[in-house]
Enzyme design. Structure first.
Site, PDB file in Angstrom:
ATOM      1  N   ALA A 122       0.804  -1.229   0.000  1.00  0.00           N
ATOM      2  CA  ALA A 122       0.000   0.000   0.000  1.00  0.00           C
ATOM      3  C   ALA A 122       0.835   1.277   0.000  1.00  0.00           C
ATOM      4  O   ALA A 122       0.339   2.344  -0.360  1.00  0.00           O
ATOM      5  CB  ALA A 122      -0.917   0.001   1.216  1.00  0.00           C
ATOM      6  N   HIS A 288      -4.103  -4.213 -17.215  1.00  0.00           N
ATOM      7  CA  HIS A 288      -5.049  -3.099 -17.109  1.00  0.00           C
ATOM      8  C   HIS A 288      -5.525  -2.588 -18.470  1.00  0.00           C
ATOM      9  O   HIS A 288      -6.553  -1.938 -18.547  1.00  0.00           O
ATOM     10  CB  HIS A 288      -4.505  -1.979 -16.219  1.00  0.00           C
ATOM     11  CG  HIS A 288      -3.452  -1.121 -16.839  1.00  0.00           C
ATOM     12  ND1 HIS A 288      -2.161  -1.515 -16.982  1.00  0.00           N
ATOM     13  CD2 HIS A 288      -3.516   0.129 -17.355  1.00  0.00           C
ATOM     14  CE1 HIS A 288      -1.466  -0.544 -17.542  1.00  0.00           C
ATOM     15  NE2 HIS A 288      -2.263   0.472 -17.788  1.00  0.00           N
ATOM     16  N   GLY A 291      -9.011  -3.430 -19.235  1.00  0.00           N
ATOM     17  CA  GLY A 291     -10.064  -2.664 -18.557  1.00  0.00           C
ATOM     18  C   GLY A 291     -10.299  -1.309 -19.210  1.00  0.00           C
ATOM     19  O   GLY A 291     -11.158  -0.542 -18.753  1.00  0.00           O
ATOM     20  N   GLU A 326       4.733   6.543 -25.545  1.00  0.00           N
ATOM     21  CA  GLU A 326       4.735   7.432 -24.384  1.00  0.00           C
ATOM     22  C   GLU A 326       5.717   8.550 -24.658  1.00  0.00           C
ATOM     23  O   GLU A 326       6.783   8.305 -25.249  1.00  0.00           O
ATOM     24  CB  GLU A 326       5.141   6.663 -23.108  1.00  0.00           C
ATOM     25  CG  GLU A 326       3.967   5.977 -22.473  1.00  0.00           C
ATOM     26  CD  GLU A 326       4.290   5.180 -21.209  1.00  0.00           C
ATOM     27  OE1 GLU A 326       3.352   4.794 -20.512  1.00  0.00           O
ATOM     28  OE2 GLU A 326       5.469   4.934 -20.950  1.00  0.00           O
ATOM     29  N   HIS A 350       0.027  -6.110 -22.910  1.00  0.00           N
ATOM     30  CA  HIS A 350      -1.014  -5.167 -23.331  1.00  0.00           C
ATOM     31  C   HIS A 350      -1.362  -5.300 -24.824  1.00  0.00           C
ATOM     32  O   HIS A 350      -2.528  -5.450 -25.188  1.00  0.00           O
ATOM     33  CB  HIS A 350      -0.584  -3.723 -23.052  1.00  0.00           C
ATOM     34  CG  HIS A 350      -0.253  -3.450 -21.611  1.00  0.00           C
ATOM     35  ND1 HIS A 350      -0.837  -4.125 -20.570  1.00  0.00           N
ATOM     36  CD2 HIS A 350       0.596  -2.556 -21.032  1.00  0.00           C
ATOM     37  CE1 HIS A 350      -0.360  -3.673 -19.416  1.00  0.00           C
ATOM     38  NE2 HIS A 350       0.512  -2.722 -19.674  1.00  0.00           N
ATOM     39  N   ARG A 578      10.422  10.193 -33.325  1.00  0.00           N
ATOM     40  CA  ARG A 578       9.428   9.194 -33.730  1.00  0.00           C
ATOM     41  C   ARG A 578       9.968   7.766 -33.667  1.00  0.00           C
ATOM     42  O   ARG A 578       9.342   6.848 -34.171  1.00  0.00           O
ATOM     43  CB  ARG A 578       8.937   9.517 -35.140  1.00  0.00           C
ATOM     44  CG  ARG A 578       8.024  10.722 -35.145  1.00  0.00           C
ATOM     45  CD  ARG A 578       7.704  11.171 -36.551  1.00  0.00           C
ATOM     46  NE  ARG A 578       6.859  12.345 -36.522  1.00  0.00           N
ATOM     47  CZ  ARG A 578       5.539  12.321 -36.637  1.00  0.00           C
ATOM     48  NH1 ARG A 578       4.907  11.186 -36.787  1.00  0.00           N
ATOM     49  NH2 ARG A 578       4.841  13.435 -36.594  1.00  0.00           N
TER      50      ARG A 578
END
Ligand code: NDP
Ligand code: BG6
Length: 601
Positions: A122, A288, A291, A326, A350, A578
Site C-alpha cells: 500500500a 489493465h 479494462g 509514451e 497489453h 518518432r
C-alpha cells in the site's frame, strides 16, 4: 482457500440504489449486482428469472433494459412473511427463524456478508496512483457493497491516519463533478485502515486476519488481496495471506500485477508456485489494458455491427497495427524496466491481449471462459516471433528548446552499458484460415514524440477502382482505415474517400468520427475501476488465464532469449523523436506503412 462463485456472491449484495433504465429515467430497485446497469456476465437478456442461492424460487426479475427488480407480489409476500416472523406467528415448530426466512424466499445472508480489500504494498506507487483512487471511485459510484473495508498492508510504519492522509492526496472528485465529493472522501477514508507487516511473516498476516475479523463483525467474509508489490515477493505474500488471512467463510481472491515472470520458464514457475496456495479461479492476473473503455468496446464494435464482421478477415484487411507510445522515459522505474524491457513491459501483455481480442472468432457467449477460450486459440495459432521480424531501439539524450532530456542510461538505476530496448517494433502472424498472411504489426516505445495507444486496421485496395485516375499513383492513400484510439481522446474513426463538393471531380479523404468526448458527457472510468469491480464480482473475463499466459510467453520467449544472448545493440533514437527508422524498414518489408506517421492521421 474457500471460494464461492460470483453468483453466490451477488446474492448477498442486495443494495438499494438508483439505476438508469434505457429511457433515461431513474428508478430505485433492489439490486443483486452492485452497480452494473446491464448484467455484466451474460449476453443481452430479454427477460429472465434469476434464482436466489440455495432457493428454488425465482425472486428477481431482470428487466429488458437491464434493470433488476423484485416482483411486487413476491416482495409483498416476503414482507408479510417477515411480519409474521417478527410477530412470532411462524416460529413455533422448532425451526429456526433463519430457516423460516430461507424457506420464505429470503437470502439469509442478505446484508450479512462483507468484503475486505487488502492492498498489499500500500505504500507504493501503483497503490497511491491507481488502486486507492479506483476504490474510491467505485465507492462514490455506489459500486462497493454495504460492508466493505479497505486495508493497506506494507512494511513501512504508518498509522491509519497516516495512510488516510497519504491516500487522500490522490483521491479526486473527478466523477461527473457531482456534489458531496468531499463528504464522500471522508466517508471512504473512514473505511480505510493500515497494518504494517513483512510480506513473508505468517504472524503479521495472522495479525491482519484478526483485524479483518474485527471489521467483518461476524458476517460472512469475502477477501480480496491486491498484490501491488514487486514480483519477487508475490509468492511469500500469497503463502502468508492464504494460510494466515484467508476468508473463513466466503471467497478469497488475489489480484496479481504484472510482470507474470520474464519468460516461459519463470512464468510457469510463478504459476506453479501460486497454485500451491490458490486455485486458478482465485487468481486474477491483471492486464489493465483489458479494462480500458475502448478495448472493452472492441467486441461490441465488431460483433454488434453487421458492417464490420464480414470484413474482419484476410479477404478485406491488409494489415493491423497495434501502436503504443509514451512521450516520457522510464523516469523513476528504470530499476524495474531494465530487467524487463519494452517487449515484456508492453508487447507481450497489453498489445498482445488487444490483438487476441481483435482477432478471435465469435465466442459462444460473453462468459469469461468462452471469451478466454477464443483468445487462447488465437495465441496458439500465432507464429513464434523471429528475430528478423523485430526491431529494437533505446532512447538517448536530446536537447530541444534549451531543455535537455536524459537518455535511458542516464538514469542512475540503469547500468551505463544497458542494451535493454525502450522501443520495439515487431511483425506477427496468425496462421489460421481467417488471418493467414495478414501482418499484425506492433510498435511500442518510451520517450517518443507523443503519447497514445491505438489499433489501426488498414483495408485492401478497391479492385478495379473507377476513380484510380483521380487518386493518382499512390493507391495506399485511398484505402479505408479504421482507427480505434484507445487513448488519449478516445475515438473510433473510419477513413473514407469522398468527393470534394463542386462541379469538378476531386477526391478527398475524410473521417467518419466517433469522438467520445463530444458524444458522451460522462467521464470514462479508469481501467482499474472496472477491473477491481470485476474481481469483487468474481467476473474473470478481463483477467488472464494461465493457458493464455503460457501461449503469450511462448511467442516471445525465443526472441527475447536470442536478443539477450547476442546482446543485440538497439538502434538509438533521440528522446522525443518518432523512434528508430528500422521500424519503417520492417513495415516496408510487409508492404505496410505505419498509419500513425501520416500527415493526416
Ligand atoms: P513499488 O516499487 O512502489 O513497490 C510497492 C511496495 O512494495 C513498496 O512501497 C514497498 O513497500 C514494497 N517493496 C518494494 N520493493 C521491495 C522489496 N525489494 N522487497 C520487499 N518489499 C518491497 O511498486 P509499484 O507500486 O510501482 O508497483 C507494484 C506492482 O505493480 C509491481 O509488480 C509493478 O511491476 C506493477 N505495476 C506497476 C505500475 C506502476 O505504474 N507503478 C504499472 C503496472 C504494473 P514497503 O517498503 O512499505 O514494504
Ligand atoms: C504499465 C507499464 O503496464 O503500463 C508502464 O509497466 C506503462 O511502463 C503503463 O507506462 C502504461 O499504462 P497507461 O494506462 O498509462 O497507458
Amino acid at each position: 482457500m474457500a471460494s464461492l462463485s460470483s453468483a453466490q456472491y451477488r446474492s448477498y449484495s442486495s443494495n438499494s440504489f438508483r439505476q438508469s433504465s434505457s429511457n433515461g429515467q431513474r428508478h430505485n430497485h433492489r439490486l443483486l449486482s452492485f452497480c452494473s446497469p446491464i448484467p455484466r456476465r451474460s449476453p443481452p437478456v430479454v427477460l429472465c428469472l434469476q434464482q436466489s442461492q440455495g432457493n428454488s424460487r425465482p425472486n428477481v426479475v431482470l428487466m429488458q433494459d437491464g434493470a433488476v427488480a423484485t416482483p411486487v407480489n413476491l416482495a409483498q409476500k416476503k414482507e408479510e412473511t417477515v411480519k409474521k416472523l417478527e410477530d412470532g406467528l411462524l416460529s413455533s415448530s422448532g425451526i429456526s427463524t433463519e430457516e423460516l426466512k430461507e424457506a420464505a424466499g429470503f437470502d439469509v445472508n442478505e446484508n450479512e456478508s462483507s468484503v475486505s480489500i487488502t492492498v498489499v504494498g500500500a505504500s507504493g506507487d501503483l497503490a497511491k496512483k491507481k488502486i486507492f483512487p479506483a476504490l474510491f471511485a467505485l465507492y462514490y459510484e455506489g459500486c462497493l457493497p454495504k460492508h466493505f473495508t479497505v486495508f493497506g498492508y506494507a512494511r513501512s510504519k504508518m498509522t491509519d491516519a497516516e495512510l488516510r492522509n497519504m491516500v487522500s492526496k490522490t483521491l479526486t472528485c473527478r466523477i461527473d463533478q457531482r456534489e458531496n465529493c468531499g463528504e464522500k472522501i471522508d466517508q471512504f477514508l473512514k473505511r480505510c485502515f493500515y497494518h504494517s507487516g513483512q510480506y513473508d511473516s505468517q504472524e503479521h498476516f495472522a495479525a491482519l486476519d484478526k483485524k479483518l475479523k474485527e471489521h467483518e463483525g461476524g458476517r460472512e467474509s469475502n477477501r480480496l488481496f491486491y498484490l501491488s508489490i514487486p514480483p519477487n515477493i508475490f509468492i511469500d505474500a500469497v503463502k502468508c495471506a492464504s494460510s494466515s488471512a484467508s476468508a473463513a467463510s466466503g471467497w478469497t481472491r488475489v489480484i496479481v500485477e504484472k510482470p507474470f515472470g520474464r519468460d516461459s520458464e519463470s512464468s510457469a514457475a510463478l504459476t506453479k508456485a501460486l497454485k500451491q496456495y490458490l486455485t486458478e479461479d482465485q487468481i486474477f492476473r491483471i492486464d489493465h489494458y483489458l479494462g480500458k473503455e475502448l478495448v472493452e468496446n472492441l467486441s461490441v464494435l465488431r460483433f454488434s455491427n453487421l458492417i464490420f464482421e464480414p470484413l474482419w478477415s484476410r479477404q478485406y484487411i491488409r494489415n493491423v497495427q497495434l501502436i503504443f507510445s509514451e512521450d516520457f522515459g522510464t523516469e523513476g522505474r528504470g530499476g524495474y524496466f531494465d530487467n524487463y524491457g519494452i517487449i515484456r513491459d508492453i508487447m507481450q501483455n497489453h498489445l498482445l491481449q488487444i490483438l487476441a481480442l481483435f482477432a478471435m472468432e465469435t465466442p459462444v457467449s460473453l462468459d469469461a471462459e468462452d471469451i478466454r477460450n477464443e483468445k487462447v486459440k488465437v495465441l496458439r495459432s500465432m507464429r513464434t516471433l523471429r528475430l528478423e521480424d523485430v526491431v529494437i531501439g533505446q532512447y538517448k539524450s536530446h536537447t530541444r528548446g534549451g531543455v535537455t532530456h536524459p537518455g535511458y542510461t542516464d538514469d542512475k538505476t540503469v547500468p551505463k552499458d544497458s542494451v535493454t530496448p525502450t522501443f520495439a517494433a515487431a511483425a506477427l502472424f496468425i496462421d489460421n484460415p481467417r488471418w493467414d498472411g495478414v501482418p499484425f504489426l506492433m510498435k511500442a516505445g518510451k520517450a517518443l514524440h507523443s503519447k497514445g495507444a491505438e489499433i489501426r486496421v488498414q483495408f485492401r485496395h478497391v479492385p478495379g477502382n473507377l476513380y484510380n485516375r483521380n487518386i493518382g499513383t499512390d493507391l495506399d492513400q485511398a484505402t479505408n482505415e479504421l482507427v480505434i484510439r484507445v487513448q488519449p481522446d478516445e475515438a473510433i474513426y473510419l477513413k473514407i474517400n469522398n468527393k470534394v463538393p463542386g462541379l469538378g471531380m476531386r477526391l478527398d479523404r475524410s473521417n467518419l468520427n466517433l469522438l467520445y468526448s463530444t458524444r458522451y458527457s460522462k467521464e470514462i472510468p479508469d481501467a482499474y475501476e472496472r477491473l477491481l469491480l470485476d474481481a469483487i464480482e468474481g467476473e474473470r473475463r478481463l483477467f488472464i488465464r494461465s493457458d493464455e499466459l503460457d501461449a503469450a510467453w511462448s511467442l516471445f520467449t525465443p526472441v527475447l532469449k536470442e536478443l539477450e544472448e547476442k546482446r543485440t545493440i538497439p538502434e538509438y533514437y533521440p528522446y522525443g523523436s518518432r523512434g528508430p527508422v528500422g521500424a519503417h524498414y520492417l513495415a516496408a518489408r510487409y508492404k505496410v506503412r505505419w498509419g500513425d506517421l501520416g500527415i493526416e492521421q
